[in-house]
Enzyme design. Structure first.
Site, PDB file in Angstrom:
ATOM      1  N   GLU A 192       7.820  51.932  24.116  1.00  0.00           N
ATOM      2  CA  GLU A 192       7.690  51.196  25.643  1.00  0.00           C
ATOM      3  C   GLU A 192       6.065  52.884  25.619  1.00  0.00           C
ATOM      4  OE1 GLU A 192      10.265  48.735  29.010  1.00  0.00           O
ATOM      5  OE2 GLU A 192      11.323  51.401  27.976  1.00  0.00           O
ATOM      6  N   ALA A 193       5.508  51.983  26.643  1.00  0.00           N
ATOM      7  CA  ALA A 193       4.381  53.677  27.105  1.00  0.00           C
ATOM      8  C   ALA A 193       5.658  55.040  27.055  1.00  0.00           C
ATOM      9  CB  ALA A 193       4.495  53.522  28.459  1.00  0.00           C
ATOM     10  N   ASN A 194       6.608  54.637  27.518  1.00  0.00           N
ATOM     11  CA  ASN A 194       7.339  56.107  27.896  1.00  0.00           C
ATOM     12  C   ASN A 194       8.032  56.695  26.844  1.00  0.00           C
ATOM     13  OD1 ASN A 194      10.058  54.849  27.325  1.00  0.00           O
ATOM     14  ND2 ASN A 194      10.568  53.839  29.038  1.00  0.00           N
ATOM     15  N   ARG A 196       5.859  48.213  41.998  1.00  0.00           N
ATOM     16  CA  ARG A 196       4.862  49.033  41.242  1.00  0.00           C
ATOM     17  C   ARG A 196       3.618  48.675  41.051  1.00  0.00           C
ATOM     18  NH1 ARG A 196       8.708  52.350  39.523  1.00  0.00           N
ATOM     19  NH2 ARG A 196      10.904  51.828  39.407  1.00  0.00           N
ATOM     20  N   ASP A 200      19.875  61.933  26.732  1.00  0.00           N
ATOM     21  CA  ASP A 200      20.086  60.989  25.400  1.00  0.00           C
ATOM     22  C   ASP A 200      19.725  60.938  24.145  1.00  0.00           C
ATOM     23  OD1 ASP A 200      18.446  59.472  26.026  1.00  0.00           O
ATOM     24  OD2 ASP A 200      20.801  58.406  26.392  1.00  0.00           O
ATOM     25  N   PRO A 247       8.028  43.463  41.059  1.00  0.00           N
ATOM     26  CA  PRO A 247       9.003  44.344  41.754  1.00  0.00           C
ATOM     27  C   PRO A 247       9.735  45.236  40.304  1.00  0.00           C
ATOM     28  CG  PRO A 247       9.776  42.071  41.106  1.00  0.00           C
ATOM     29  CD  PRO A 247       7.927  42.477  40.535  1.00  0.00           C
ATOM     30  N   SER A 248      10.898  46.392  41.163  1.00  0.00           N
ATOM     31  CA  SER A 248      11.696  47.298  40.667  1.00  0.00           C
ATOM     32  C   SER A 248      12.535  46.659  40.490  1.00  0.00           C
ATOM     33  CB  SER A 248      11.625  48.199  41.493  1.00  0.00           C
ATOM     34  OG  SER A 248      12.576  49.055  40.726  1.00  0.00           O
ATOM     35  N   ASP A 262      16.888  59.404  23.201  1.00  0.00           N
ATOM     36  CA  ASP A 262      16.625  57.976  22.391  1.00  0.00           C
ATOM     37  C   ASP A 262      14.954  57.704  23.045  1.00  0.00           C
ATOM     38  OD1 ASP A 262      17.099  57.223  25.260  1.00  0.00           O
ATOM     39  OD2 ASP A 262      17.775  56.046  25.446  1.00  0.00           O
ATOM     40  N   SER A 303      21.149  59.612  30.406  1.00  0.00           N
ATOM     41  CA  SER A 303      20.492  59.274  29.873  1.00  0.00           C
ATOM     42  C   SER A 303      18.945  60.743  30.363  1.00  0.00           C
ATOM     43  CB  SER A 303      18.971  57.618  29.536  1.00  0.00           C
ATOM     44  OG  SER A 303      17.797  57.984  29.400  1.00  0.00           O
TER      45      SER A 303
END
Length: 537
Positions: A370-372, A506, A278, A498-499, A280, A64
């Protein structure tokens, strides 16, 4: 199971000693040179899953938005969805097994999941444009062949295209034709139909600039252009002809750095978007007359799409359950706008696409991003049937037209997974139909200033959260401290989580001004460092 062949091929794809990897939301990801054994073993696992489900399973070779030297792999379940959690555990177990444990683990999976090895297996394989992807996808086919599976290698495809192929094959053409051409034809036909009413207002000079992250998206958009019948003027930048994949470009770069990608010239108020490697994820952006950069991320996209859908549902007189699913990272302004102005129900899910997807399935229509910039819209079978029936049989002209537009929107959306090409076409269709410029879309609401930070800790497991990760349960006293700090600023909120992959915590904070958001994030980070075993400064 041919034990000798398995042993022979397993030695050819030997596991590096001491390497341990975990299958996460995005599958496996690491440096490409460490992945050969993983690819072979995921070929094996895909065959077992296919035999168990009596369905086609997908294997996508991609990392990705990661740098070019990385690679990865993920398995796709029968309806184009992510691999079931129990099988994620099998994947991790199989990937980390030493050579002599491989056969016992395969047998244990067969026993636990009641896999009948006599069943047929069919696997579809796709890959992104990384230099390592071709060789790694051949390792997958070795794994598939060892267990007697059949396969089709689609070669270079976007991740969402492979998800689409899996769903088409398992719905026996009900979702669409399982070819790349079938994908282009389905989407472009829906786009052209949906934007018919918009042609009169469209300014022929509007050209969308697309940063393709030097990835697979560029190849596929070039193939698709001729299907769109000049319905959309696009200019492809970072198309892979000279730059490196995801290097200083792509959706993730733009979102994290809040600035345009390298290699993209922007005029004021010009509409631009970025895919990731990729294809998406997608984010939109522009610069205003003063040169100020504006990002329209997943929250803005979800708001635009859900507003459009709600208006059409109202016009069609459809009473379907409808909701937007967000994560704790969604900007507070978007949540307020949706709830208070648009009167749309909003639900919060844990971070990670699979949690959002799962929650969205609880409604007739569920919009999640998602915000991304990774997201899509899900329509229940009942909702789809109702809409298609109304588009055909409705006597009232206005209601029928609205239902037809809903039907075309259903066909334009890739419901299996977030899809940058499909999402871009949906956004462009809505902007054309509503005759909106990008600054007008941006002005629907103003984002609250926010800041994200990372704090290194000795062990991320000391942090446990609840309420869709918005509140910390442990360590003791941390949530109370966050509450106390948040009260000191206007329109403020903050949370920590936690990550999933590394020992970092985070931190997210938002407030009325950027200065206050920065200050709050910094103070919460200090509290995490102090109470959750911070490492270093």
């Amino acid at each position: 199971m041919d034990v000798e062949t398995l042993a022979k091929y397993s030695k050819l794809h030997a596991k590096p000693p001491g390497l341990s990897l975990q299958y996460g939301t995005a599958g496996f990801r690491t440096k490409a040179e460490n992945l050969d054994h993983i690819m072979f073993r995921m070929g094996l696992l895909a065959v077992l899953r296919s035999k168990q489900k009596k369905a086609t399973i997908g294997v996508m070779v991609t990392a990705s938005h990661n740098p070019e030297e990385d690679n990865g792999v993920k398995l796709i379940d029968p309806l184009g969805e992510m691999l079931a959690p129990a099988w994620e555990e099998h994947a991790t177990c199989l990937a980390n097994a030493e050579e002599k444990e491989l056969l016992p683990i395969l047998n244990a999976i067969c026993q636990k999941e009641a896999v009948d090895l006599q069943n047929d297996a069919f696997i579809v394989i796709g890959r992104d444009t990384r230099p390592s992807s071709k060789k790694l996808s051949q390792s997958v086919t070795d794994g598939v062949s060892v267990l007697g599976g059949q396969y089709q290698d689609y070669g270079l495809v976007t991740t969402p295209q492979l998800h689409y192929m899996v769903c088409c094959r398992n719905t026996h053409g009900g979702y669409g034709t399982a070819t790349v051409e079938g994908y282009y034809q389905k989407l472009s036909k829906a786009f052209v139909e949906l934007t018919k009413q918009a042609t009169s207002q469209r300014d022929g000079h509007i050209c969308l600039k697309i940063d393709c992250a030097n990835g697979i998206g560029a190849l596929k958009l070039k193939e698709m252009e001729r299907y769109l019948l000049a319905g959309l003027a696009v200019r492809l930048e970072n198309d892979g002809t000279k730059g490196k994949l995801n290097h200083n470009c792509g959706a993730d770069f733009v979102k994290v750095h809040q600035k345009p990608p390298v290699g993209l010239e922007m005029k004021p108020n010009e509409r631009c978007c970025s895919f990731d490697g990729d294809a998406d994820r997608i984010v939109y952006y522009y610069t205003d007359a003063t040169g100020q950069f504006h990002l329209l991320d997943g929250d803005k996209i979800a708001t635009l799409i859900s507003t459009f859908l709600k208006e059409l549902l109202d016009k069609a007189g459809q009473t379907l359950t409808f909701a937007v699913i967000q994560t704790a990272y969604a900007n507070g302004s978007s949540t307020s706008y949706l709830k208070e102005t648009m009167k749309v129900p909003v639900h919060c899910a844990k971070t990670g696409v699979k949690h959002l997807h799962h929650k969205a399935q609880e409604f007739d229509i569920g919009v999640y991003f998602e915000a991304n910039g990774h997201g899509t819209v899900l329509f229940s079978k009942a909702a789809e049937d109702k809409i298609r029936h109304q588009a055909k049989e409705e006597k009232d002209n206005l209601k029928r037209e609205a239902a037809k537009m809903l039907e075309n929107t259903i066909d334009l959306i890739n419901q299996t997974v977030g899809d940058a090409i499909s999402d871009m076409l949906v956004i462009e269709a809505i902007l054309a139909l509503k005759n909106l410029t990008i600054p007008q879309w941006d002005a629907m609401y103003t984002d609250l200033p926010n800041r994200q930070l990372k704090v290194k800790v000795a062990d991320r497991r000391v942090i446990n959260t609840t309420d869709a990760e918005r509140r910390a349960v442990t360590p003791p006293g941390l949530q109370e401290k966050i509450d106390e700090l948040t009260k000191q600023f206007r329109l403020a909120r903050a949370f920590v989580r936690p990550s999933g992959t590394e020992d970092v915590v985070r931190v997210y904070a938002e407030a009325d001004t950027q200065k206050n958001a920065d200050k709050l994030a910094h103070q919460v980070s200090l509290a995490v460092h102090q109470l959750a075993g911070g490492v270093g400064e």
